[in-house]
Design an enzyme around this catalytic site. Structure first.
Site, PDB file in Angstrom:
ATOM      1  CB  ALA A 164     107.168 -13.980  49.838  1.00  0.00           C
ATOM      2  CE1 TYR A 188     104.145  -4.433  48.583  1.00  0.00           C
ATOM      3  CE2 TYR A 188     106.243  -4.811  47.489  1.00  0.00           C
ATOM      4  CZ  TYR A 188     105.395  -3.982  48.196  1.00  0.00           C
ATOM      5  OH  TYR A 188     105.791  -2.711  48.528  1.00  0.00           O
ATOM      6  CB  THR A 190     108.699  -6.682  43.950  1.00  0.00           C
ATOM      7  OG1 THR A 190     108.416  -7.218  45.255  1.00  0.00           O
ATOM      8  CG2 THR A 190     108.807  -5.175  44.039  1.00  0.00           C
ATOM      9  CE  LYS A 191     107.491 -11.149  47.341  1.00  0.00           C
ATOM     10  NZ  LYS A 191     107.591  -9.739  47.725  1.00  0.00           N
ATOM     11  CG  ASN A 192     108.585 -14.692  40.342  1.00  0.00           C
ATOM     12  OD1 ASN A 192     109.240 -13.662  40.449  1.00  0.00           O
ATOM     13  ND2 ASN A 192     109.122 -15.891  40.457  1.00  0.00           N
TER      14      ASN A 192
END
Length: 390
Positions: A164, A188, A190-192
């Protein structure tokens, strides 16, 4: 307890803020205008682009990384009576999906420096019921995949990687997503890269990828857009009892808008990371989690460990101080061995996992994302310096 509010960023700097622009809007508008809102051509295109970026044989879009972890275990035949070794320093989705597959999560301690799963602890935990290892690549750094692959080969185990945090990560010159039996990535917020929700499964086994794709669509043999396309109607066949886990085109549209930006965003976060390293160097009681020379780091989360005996505050008091001074923070993670469900279910105790317990009580994550500037990093770092002097 510190309660004094001092000068931090002028306005509250959130822990994370996704980046979306005209490219994403154009892709979403195109999806809406096409009429394909469920799994369709954009999902297929996103899978193809992600597969090419990773360099794997197959990529399967799912509606969450959580669903992908479950589906990976099902595809590998892991279920009732089996054990899967994993880390307590992870989000609850990791062990939850082991249980949802019918297996038992076996937690082992982590490395005291990186807080990645400790291969020696993995080896010691293998039993006759062990079927798989589920390592978690934390903060953008790969676990020791050579050691884990050796253990897996020795005991005939599968590896499902929770990646993740690790879209851009490599182990040596090998891309994460091309090593284990399955690797699962998250999109999600907040992911890159983010599609709001959603995830991607990758594998070097094309047949496994096809089975995962079928199972993600209830076990059907054909996509809806292929059944109802201009080439003529085609019946589907229910080949297995599956799940409604597939990605759909509105999510994929966002991903297609973000993929061309991925490497540029990585470079920007790398530069911000270096600024944090310089600004926080030498502060008593503050230890940034180090980058090991094992390959490429995704620079996903900038995590520091605070020493309460030096700063004379708890981690939670430090977090409150940062937030009072307009700095958003996070915890990645409060160990699963300390969570009431797993504590009570398996009789786990903090002293069984001393490194994971220390991590749970002393780590916090600082803001790091492409919309931040060098001035933002300096403002956050100044609040950390004030905390150390308070």
């Amino acid at each position: 307890m510190i309660t004094t509010k001092r000068s931090g960023p002028r306005e509250f700097l959130p822990f994370h803020k996704p980046s979306f622009g005209p490219e994403e809007l154009a892709q979403v508008a195109e999806a809406l205008e096409s009429g394909w809102l469920t799994r369709g051509p954009k999902t297929q295109q996103f899978e193809d682009e992600f597969r090419d970026y990773i360099g794997c044989e197959g990529a399967v879009g799912v509606n969450s990384a959580t669903a992908g972890l479950h589906l990976a275990l099902v595809c590998l035949g892991i279920g009732d009576g089996d054990e899967v070794i994993t880390t307590p320093i992870t989000y609850c989705a990791t062990p939850n999906e082991i249980e949802h597959a019918g297996a038992t999560p076996i937690f082992v301690d982590v490395d005291p420096e990186t807080y990645l799963i400790d291969p020696k602890a993995v080896e010691a935990a293998v039993t006759s019921r062990t079927r798989a290892i589920m390592p978690v690549h934390l903060y953008g750094q790969s676990c020791d995949m050579d050691a884990l692959l050796e253990i897996a080969k020795k005991h005939d185990l599968k590896i499902v990687e929770d990646a993740a945090h690790a879209i851009e990560t490599t182990w040596g010159d090998r891309k994460i997503g091309t090593i284990g039996d399955f690797t699962v990535f998250s999109f999600y917020p907040t992911k890159n890269i983010s599609t709001g929700e959603g995830g991607m499964m990758t594998t070097m086994d094309a047949a496994l990828a096809e089975r995962a794709k079928s199972l993600s669509m209830h076990g059907n043999s054909k996509d809806a857009w292929k059944r109802y396309g201009s080439e003529g109607f085609a019946h589907y066949s229910l080949v297995e009892r599956g799940y409604k886990y597939h990605m759909f085109d509105l999510l994929a549209a966002l991903g297609l808008g973000q993929m061309p930006k991925l490497e540029g965003w990585w470079q920007h976060r790398k530069e911000l990371w270096a600024l944090y390293d310089e600004a926080l160097r030498g502060i008593p009681g503050v230890r940034p989690i180090p980058i090991k020379p094992w390959g490429r780091h995704a620079h996903h989360l900038y995590v520091i460990e605070i020493d309460p005996s030096v700063l004379h505050v708890s981690r939670d008091e430090a977090m409150n101080y940062l937030q009072q001074n307009n700095v958003g923070v996070g915890i990645h993670y409060y160990g699963m061995h300390l969570q009431p469900y797993y504590t009570q279910r398996y009789g786990l105790r903090p002293e069984q996992f001393p490194n994971a317990t220390r991590a749970s009580e002393q780590m916090l994550s600082l803001p790091l994302y492409p919309r931040m500037t060098a001035a933002d990093v300096e403002a956050v770092s100044e609040v950390v310096r004030m905390l150390a002097k308070a």
